[in-house]
Design an enzyme around this catalytic site. Structure first.
Site, PDB file in Angstrom:
ATOM      1  N   ARG A  38       0.805  -1.119   0.026  1.00  0.00           N
ATOM      2  CA  ARG A  38       0.115  -0.057  -0.019  1.00  0.00           C
ATOM      3  C   ARG A  38       0.762   1.279   0.078  1.00  0.00           C
ATOM      4  NH1 ARG A  38      -5.476  -1.183   2.061  1.00  0.00           N
ATOM      5  NH2 ARG A  38      -5.458   1.015   2.644  1.00  0.00           N
ATOM      6  N   GLY A 113      -4.848   8.523   4.593  1.00  0.00           N
ATOM      7  CA  GLY A 113      -5.986   9.298   4.196  1.00  0.00           C
ATOM      8  C   GLY A 113      -5.548  10.797   3.879  1.00  0.00           C
ATOM      9  N   GLU A 489      -4.734   4.762 -26.284  1.00  0.00           N
ATOM     10  CA  GLU A 489      -4.653   3.997 -25.018  1.00  0.00           C
ATOM     11  C   GLU A 489      -5.240   2.594 -24.828  1.00  0.00           C
ATOM     12  OE1 GLU A 489      -2.861   4.633 -22.745  1.00  0.00           O
ATOM     13  OE2 GLU A 489      -3.727   3.423 -21.013  1.00  0.00           O
ATOM     14  N   HIS A 512      -6.530   6.388 -45.479  1.00  0.00           N
ATOM     15  CA  HIS A 512      -5.143   6.497 -45.986  1.00  0.00           C
ATOM     16  C   HIS A 512      -4.208   5.504 -45.761  1.00  0.00           C
ATOM     17  CE1 HIS A 512      -6.806  10.578 -46.674  1.00  0.00           C
ATOM     18  NE2 HIS A 512      -7.210  10.731 -45.303  1.00  0.00           N
TER      19      HIS A 512
END
Ligand code: F6R
Length: 616
Positions: A38, A113, A489, A512
């Site tokens: 974490r 937090g 993406e 194209h």
């Protein structure tokens, strides 16, 4: 409060607390290690010994803390709290590492937090005579508890947390109360283990599993008093309440991934929270706030030059479309590996923006060094406080996404898009182009966490589509306008984790050249929202269909006519067209994830790729 709903500020730091007749310091550290995924820029522990609070901290991974602790690791203690950090306020160093203490050195706090009103609280506490040691938002909590304390720790914590805006999960110990830990939660996760003879709290269940499978998940506003083998939970008014005891059947590896098979899917599922973290405190009373950019005057800038690589480059393209569409400001966007070897025409009136999740990408770093030499001011957007790019930038904006473990960028891309959209809105405002349309975008941005939850709840539908397409060897992603960066993406996500050849193209370019590739073995993934280029996109999709290509379309919900054209449809909610790239992001990510997983590949560790590209 910025967000009315209960999103968690997830995966920013990990906290643990243990209380028993006797545990070793090492036990607390071992529990903490289970949360290292974490955050791992610094760590620390506080425990009470002979009525005295002792605190040890160390920058770097938890093994550095172990070295700092040395023989203390074998010490028998009764109560300890510990923290592994992913910095949000203040660089990673020993002083900013948790636990944080009050002026008396009797109270220690660990926190996960973000405290939104910490600047106001800090000034207030300083005016009362409190002395601060760190740059963190957390330290205000220790001083607030000190201010409220008159012998009862639980009451002091109850009063202190009522002053906090933002998100927190905290663990508090006091040297005068070696038999208790007080914990509180609002917006950040906190779990309490129910075990005989031991009290244990943690940010998630992983450290608890060694001791118990019975847990209580604290809810927002809860404050808990944990004694060895006894837990009491109170609401914010101090009234004792019942919380359900859950039995956990995950093993440790599943627990680390929140019960998901891979970090990548866990991180995609975290995106509603990622958005909250990225946008926290930025939209208030109709204004767009970037306190980090106070010294930048966008109304005077001549142009913005953006440098980035890979996924971050796609986020940059979105920013260009947004800012150029809504203002008179030019935005140049270039992949860093090209920019750094060119002779770019930038100067002191050009602001350079570096976008990098890791903050360590070598080409982006060299690009900002070049831009700096040419006189440009450097703003960076990264997810790692104290990273090289933040250190070499004039100003930095943090994404606050917590660590991203899957190699492919997912939640950090979403955080980048959200911050860039808000920064775009700020530029619109600063340059005097604000209109009703922009208020609508800002309002919708606030609803994005909710909208993302709806999209993510459709993940099984995307899995079913992935099952039909995992065996194809090629994919063409197409989009127009804002859909073009999404197409790029989408193709990147698919190719990097599933090894399927995928191309991202502006749909108008198909004729194209690339349309020659299309046939029944070369499907097309069409980014097809109901925006101002919808009819043009539809014609392009028809051209693909005429070459027998299968069509997977991502369309705006309510679009029924597309059923005649597309073989598969994934709907996303209607939003202002400028922010479709945000709601499209989880769709392209989930599709790539499921295809890779179905092919038996490990999406967390794609071959030949690294999370931080620190070489050219
Ligand atoms: C793709 C991916 C990469 C990174 C690129 C830049 O999923 O993660 O393309 O986006 O290597 O990395 P950062 O953002 O750390 O500079």
């Amino acid at each position: 409060m910025l967000f009315a709903h209960n999103w968690e500020v997830a995966v920013l730091c990990g906290i643990v607390g243990m209380i028993a007749d006797s545990v070793k310091t090492q036990d607390v550290v071992e529990a903490l290690k289970k949360l290292e995924y974490r955050g791992y820029d610094s760590s620390g522990i506080a425990f009470v010994e002979n009525g005295r609070l002792r605190v040890f901290k160390s920058v770097g991974k938890i093994e550095r803390l172990e070295k700092t602790l040395g023989d203390e690791l074998r010490k028998e203690i009764k109560v300890g709290i510990a923290h592994t950090r992913w910095a949000t306020h203040g660089a990673p160093n020993d002083i900013n590492a948790h636990p944080h203490t009050d002026c008396t050195g009797n109270i220690a706090v660990v926190h996960n937090g973000i405290i939104e009103n910490f600047r106001e609280l800090r000034s207030y506490l300083i005016s009362l005579g409190h002395k601060f040691k760190s740059e963190t938002d957390t330290e205000v909590i220790a001083h607030l508890i000190e201010e409220m304390y008159d012998g009862d720790l639980l009451q002091a914590v109850l009063k202190a947390v009522s002053k906090l805006d933002g998100a927190y999960a905290i663990g508090v110990v006091h040297s005068e109360h070696p038999d208790e830990i007080v914990a509180a939660r609002k917006g950040s996760p906190l779990v309490i283990g129910i075990a005989k003879g031991i009290g244990i709290i943690a940010s998630d269940v992983t450290p608890l599993l060694k001791y118990t499978k019975e847990v209580i998940f604290l809810e927002d506003g809860d404050v808990a008093l944990i004694k060895k083998g006894r837990v009491k939970v109170f609401d914010s008014s101090g009234k004792e309440i019942e919380r359900k005891v859950h039995t956990i059947d995950w093993d440790e590896s599943a627990a680390e991934k929140g019960g998901y098979k891979h970090f990548m899917i866990k991180e995609i599922m975290e995106e509603p929270q990622t958005l909250v973290n990225a946008m926290m405190g930025r939209i208030k009373a109709g204004d767009i706030l970037f306190p980090e950019l106070a010294s930048i005057d966008f109304s005077k800038a001549r142009r913005i030059n953006v440098v980035a690589c890979g996924t971050s480059y796609h986020a940059a393209l979105f920013f260009k479309y947004f800012v150029e569409f809504h203002t008179d400001l030019d935005v140049l966007v270039e992949v860093s590996s090209e920019f750094r070897y060119r002779k770019p025409h930038i100067d002191k009136d050009t602001i350079t923006l570096a976008i990098s999740q890791s903050g360590e990408t070598a080409d982006t770093l060299e690009s900002i060094r070049l831009a700096k030499r040419l006189g440009s001011r450097i703003i960076s957007i990264t997810n790692v406080v104290g990273s090289t790019i933040t250190r070499e930038s004039d100003l930095s904006i943090m994404m606050n996404s917590g660590p991203e473990i899957g190699v492919a960028a997912t939640k950090t891309y979403v955080a980048q898009l959200a911050i860039l959209a808000l920064m775009g809105l700020k530029i619109v405002k600063d340059r005097g182009f604000w209109s009703e349309r922009h208020s609508k975008i800002a309002d919708t941005m606030l609803r994005l966490p909710e909208l993302f939850s709806t999209i993510l709840s459709e993940k099984d539908h995307i899995l079913e589509i992935a099952k039909k397409y995992e065996s194809y060897s090629h994919f063409m992603y197409i989009g127009r306008g804002y859909g073009y960066p999404t197409a790029l993406e989408g193709a990147l996500k698919l190719k990097e984790i599933s090894y399927i050849h995928a191309e991202g193209y502006p749909a108008g370019e198909l004729k194209h050249g690339p349309i020659a590739l299309l046939d029944e073995k070369f499907p097309v993934f069409a980014i097809l929202p109901s925006d101002s280029l919808y009819q043009k996109m539809k014609s392009n999709v028809m051209e693909c269909k005429a070459r027998n290509a299968k069509i997977v379309a991502v369309a705006t919900s309510g679009n029924v006519e597309i059923k005649e054209l597309a073989d598969e449809i994934i709907y996303v909610p209607r939003v202002p067209e400028d922010i479709y790239p945000l709601v499209m992001a989880p769709v392209i990510q989930l599709f790539a994830y499921y295809v890779a997983d179905l092919k038996g590949l490990d999406p967390d560790k794609p071959r030949n790729l690294a999370k931080s590209v620190t070489v050219e």
